[in-house]
Design a protein around this motif. Structure first.
Motif: not given
Lengths: 253, 123
Positions: A27-30, A33-36, A65-72, B69-72
């Motif tokens: 799963s991409a979500v898993h 989480i591994f990336l975190i 921030a980057i993980l937020v981007l990935v999750l988005f 998210a990118m702005l963040f």
């Protein structure tokens, strides 16, 4: 100092294992989480190297921030539409294997040869400690000697802001029109594999649905259907699922 | 290497992280041990009373979220640059203050652009 090497090997092991988990997880979500976990362990490695500012940056920028981007990204795409990561073409697998081996060799060569070693300049441990730590040392270097580079960074970040908006922000009017078009009402009819509602009288016999022919099913936004119902209460029973043949998921389009 | 650094402060942070993880695991494990578990098909349904779902329950989100998210990320990096500036602020004097003002001003341009473009609005 013995426990420090124990801690390092623990951190390094978890880091490598979680990095492998990113690739292996179905799963991409898993994977995210591994990336975190991997990023946090890299931050711990930075702490052990005495680079505490870098560790905090690792946590704030990468884990934050980057993980937020990935999750988005995972939120934006339909996970079912993603290509299956584990069924690559043979040529992809082979070229990936070769490139990975080359990268591994490069890293091994760099480690064994230790040819990559920058000049330390004035940043000796004594000098860094004299100004109070490496965050202070970085601040002095960045805002005194390298001020021009610092200002250029702000320009680069501004370009990033503008680029993100120009490339990714949908046109507002188009967005409104699309939202109007995709309104659907679902009344909860299980649909057969042929796409015909299971309870449609012409096909399935007696049902509480108003006498509807397939012509009465008005398509909205292409595929979904609105079905007129005379007795909505008939659809709120638990056990409506049982009308489906083999308990499979109801609609997948 | 600064032994005192992770001889004291970072061990505390590590203990904090371990305690947080341990608490989460402990509560989940306790829940599994103590709570009664009688699963049934009706309980597994998304709503106990209501219509069964017919479409995928995982909705897709508008790309607008992604712009935010990118702005963040960008403004997060800006914040990172402020930390080393703040700890040496006294030593830098007016020069450093003006440098940071210039930095903020240039990024503020981007912020105003995003604002006026409607990237921060949802309507």
């Amino acid at each position: 100092m013995e426990w420090a090497s124990v801690a390092f090997y623990l951190i390094a092991t978890v880091c490598v294992l979680s990095a492998a988990g990113v690739v292996i997880a179905r799963s991409a979500v898993h994977s995210a989480i591994f990336l975190i976990l991997c990023f946090l362990n890299i931050a711990a490695t930075f702490v052990m190297l005495g680079a505490e500012f870098l560790a905090v940056v690792q946590v704030i920028v990468y884990t934050g921030a980057i993980l937020v981007l990935v999750l988005f990204v995972l939120m934006l795409v339909d996970e079912d539409q993603l290509p299956d990561f584990h069924t690559g073409q043979p040529i992809q697998r082979i070229s990936g294997l070769i490139l990975g081996l080359i990268l591994l060799l490069e890293i091994g060569a760099a480690i064994t040869a230790r040819s990559i070693q920058g000049a330390t300049g004035g940043a000796t441990p004594e000098n860094v400690a004299a100004v109070g730590g490496n965050t202070q040392a970085l601040g002095r270097v960045l805002y005194d000697d390298n001020l021009l580079a610092f200002i250029v960074v702000s320009l680069v970040l501004t370009v990033a802001v503008i680029g993100a908006i120009v490339l990714a922000l949908p046109d507002r009017r188009v967005g409104i029109n699309q939202r109007r078009g995709t309104g659907t009402i679902n009344l909860g009819h299980p649909v057969g594999t042929d796409g015909i509602p299971l309870a449609l009288p012409a096909v399935r016999g007696e049902s509480p649905i108003a006498a509807a022919t397939p012509g009465d099913l008005r398509p909205v936004a292409g595929e979904r259907q609105i079905i007129m119902v005379r007795d909505p209460d008939a659809y709120t029973e638990v056990g409506q699922h049982d009308a489906a043949p083999d308990n499979r998921p109801l609609i997948k389009r | 290497m600064n032994t005192q650094l992770y001889g004291s402060d970072w061990v505390v942070i590590g203990i904090l992280i371990l305690a947080a993880a341990a608490l989460g695991y402990a509560l989940l494990t306790l829940n599994q041990i103590i709570a009664p578990s009688k699963p049934s098909a009706a309980k597994a349904a998304p709503y106990e009373s209501g219509v069964p779902e017919v479409v995928a329950t995982k909705p897709r989100f508008t790309p607008r979220f992604y712009v935010v998210a990118m702005l963040f990320v960008v403004f997060d990096i800006e914040a990172i640059f402020i930390f080393p500036w703040a700890v040496v602020f006294d030593g830098l004097g007016l020069y450093g203050f003006l440098a940071m003002l210039a930095f903020m001003f240039l990024l503020f341009d981007g912020f105003i652009y995003a604002w006026k473009k409607g990237a921060l609005e949802w309507a």
